[in-house]
Design an enzyme around this catalytic site. Sequence first.
Site, PDB file in Angstrom:
ATOM      1  N   HIS A   1      37.419  37.075  44.550  1.00 19.66           N
ATOM      2  CA  HIS A   1      36.367  38.084  44.355  1.00 19.66           C
ATOM      3  C   HIS A   1      35.104  37.605  45.072  1.00 19.66           C
ATOM      4  O   HIS A   1      34.815  36.414  45.085  1.00 19.66           O
ATOM      5  CB  HIS A   1      36.109  38.279  42.856  1.00 19.66           C
ATOM      6  CG  HIS A   1      35.296  39.502  42.587  1.00 19.66           C
ATOM      7  ND1 HIS A   1      33.929  39.531  42.796  1.00 19.66           N
ATOM      8  CD2 HIS A   1      35.643  40.747  42.161  1.00 19.66           C
ATOM      9  CE1 HIS A   1      33.480  40.750  42.500  1.00 19.66           C
ATOM     10  NE2 HIS A   1      34.502  41.503  42.109  1.00 19.66           N
TER      11      HIS A   1
ATOM     12  N   GLU B   1      36.630  45.209  48.788  1.00 18.90           N
ATOM     13  CA  GLU B   1      35.394  45.460  48.055  1.00 18.90           C
ATOM     14  C   GLU B   1      34.216  45.060  48.949  1.00 18.90           C
ATOM     15  O   GLU B   1      33.870  43.865  49.022  1.00 18.90           O
ATOM     16  CB  GLU B   1      35.344  44.623  46.770  1.00 18.90           C
ATOM     17  CG  GLU B   1      36.425  44.964  45.771  1.00 18.90           C
ATOM     18  CD  GLU B   1      36.034  44.554  44.357  1.00 18.90           C
ATOM     19  OE1 GLU B   1      35.933  45.438  43.512  1.00 18.90           O
ATOM     20  OE2 GLU B   1      35.793  43.354  44.120  1.00 18.90           O
TER      21      GLU B   1
HETATM   22  P1  13P Z   1      31.360  47.780  40.346  1.00 12.65           P
HETATM   23  O1  13P Z   1      32.431  48.814  40.095  1.00 12.65           O
HETATM   24  O2  13P Z   1      30.494  47.515  39.149  1.00 12.65           O
HETATM   25  O3  13P Z   1      30.580  48.090  41.596  1.00 12.65           O
HETATM   26  O4  13P Z   1      32.108  46.385  40.613  1.00 12.65           O
HETATM   27  C1  13P Z   1      33.145  46.339  41.536  1.00 12.65           C
HETATM   28  C2  13P Z   1      33.832  45.042  41.390  1.00 12.65           C
HETATM   29  O5  13P Z   1      33.288  44.008  41.760  1.00 12.65           O
HETATM   30  C3  13P Z   1      35.171  45.034  40.781  1.00 12.65           C
HETATM   31  O6  13P Z   1      35.809  43.817  40.986  1.00 12.65           O
END
Ligand code: 13P
Length: 249
Positions: free
Chosen positions: A101, A167
Site C-alpha cells: 500500500h 491506487e
Molecule cells: P480512500 O478510499 O479513503 O481514498 O482510500 C483508498 C485506499 O487507500 C484503500 O486502500
Amino acid sequence: MSLILVGDFMKKLVIGNWKMQKLSSEIHPYFHPFMNKSFHNVDLALAVPYLFLQSCQEAHNGTPFKIGAQDVSAHDNGAYTGEISAAQLASLKISFSLVGHSERRKNFHESSEIVAAKAKRLQNAGILPIVCVGETIEEKPHFQDVLKSQLEPVLSLDPKNLVIAYEPVWAIGTGMSASIDDIKRVHGFIKYFLKEHSYDFSSVRVLYGGSVSEKNASSLLQCDHVDGLLIGGASLDPVGFDKLIATLG
Ligand code: 13P
C-alpha cells in the site's frame, strides 16, 4: 488455494480497507447490517488490522465478507519482533492480504522488491496477495515508468494467485478520484504490461482505489479494465458501505 479465487472470476472484487481504524468494541456492530445478505455480482472482502483478524473471522459469520490482512512480513519466521508471518496468517485461514500500500511504501520505505518478497511469502502460504501500485501527483506525467518499476518485481510471482490494485497516491483520501479516462488509460497500460510479459498474466484482476464513494463506485466499477475496487474511508461506516455496495447492482 485462495478462497476468493474459487469464486466466479467474472465477479468483481470489492475490498474495504479499514487501515489503522476501529476499536474492538466496533467489530460486532459493524457486521450487523450485512447479516444474512448476499450480493450476487461482487465478491466482498475486508482488510482489517492484524489485531482484529481473529475476532472479525468470528464476527463476520453469516455475512458475505472474506477477511484479510493489510500487510505481512517479508521474512519467513524467527527473531523479527512485531512482525507477522504469512504462515501465521495462514494458520488463521486468512485468504488474502494487501501488500505495498502506498502508505507503507511512503511511511515505511518499502521498495518494490520488498513488496514482491512479501507477496511471494503469501503465495507460498496459499494466500492471495493484493499488490498495490500507484504514482504520486508529481509522477503522474510519467506514470508508465513508475508503474513499470513497481510491477517488474511482481512478474516473478504466480499469476494464478495474484491481484493488482491501482491506487494513485493523489486520489487516496482526497475526495478526488481519478477520472474515468485516467483509469481506462492506466488500467489498460497495466493489463498490457502484464500480458506482454506473459499471456498467463492476462487473467490477473486489476482493482481501482482512491476516493471511491457511494456516488462514483458504480461508474468506476463499470469502467473498462476495472475488475474491482479497493475502498478506504467509504468502507468504515457499515450502513454507508452497505448502500455503496447496493449501487453495484
Ligand atoms: P480512500 O478510499 O479513503 O481514498 O482510500 C483508498 C485506499 O487507500 C484503500 O486502500
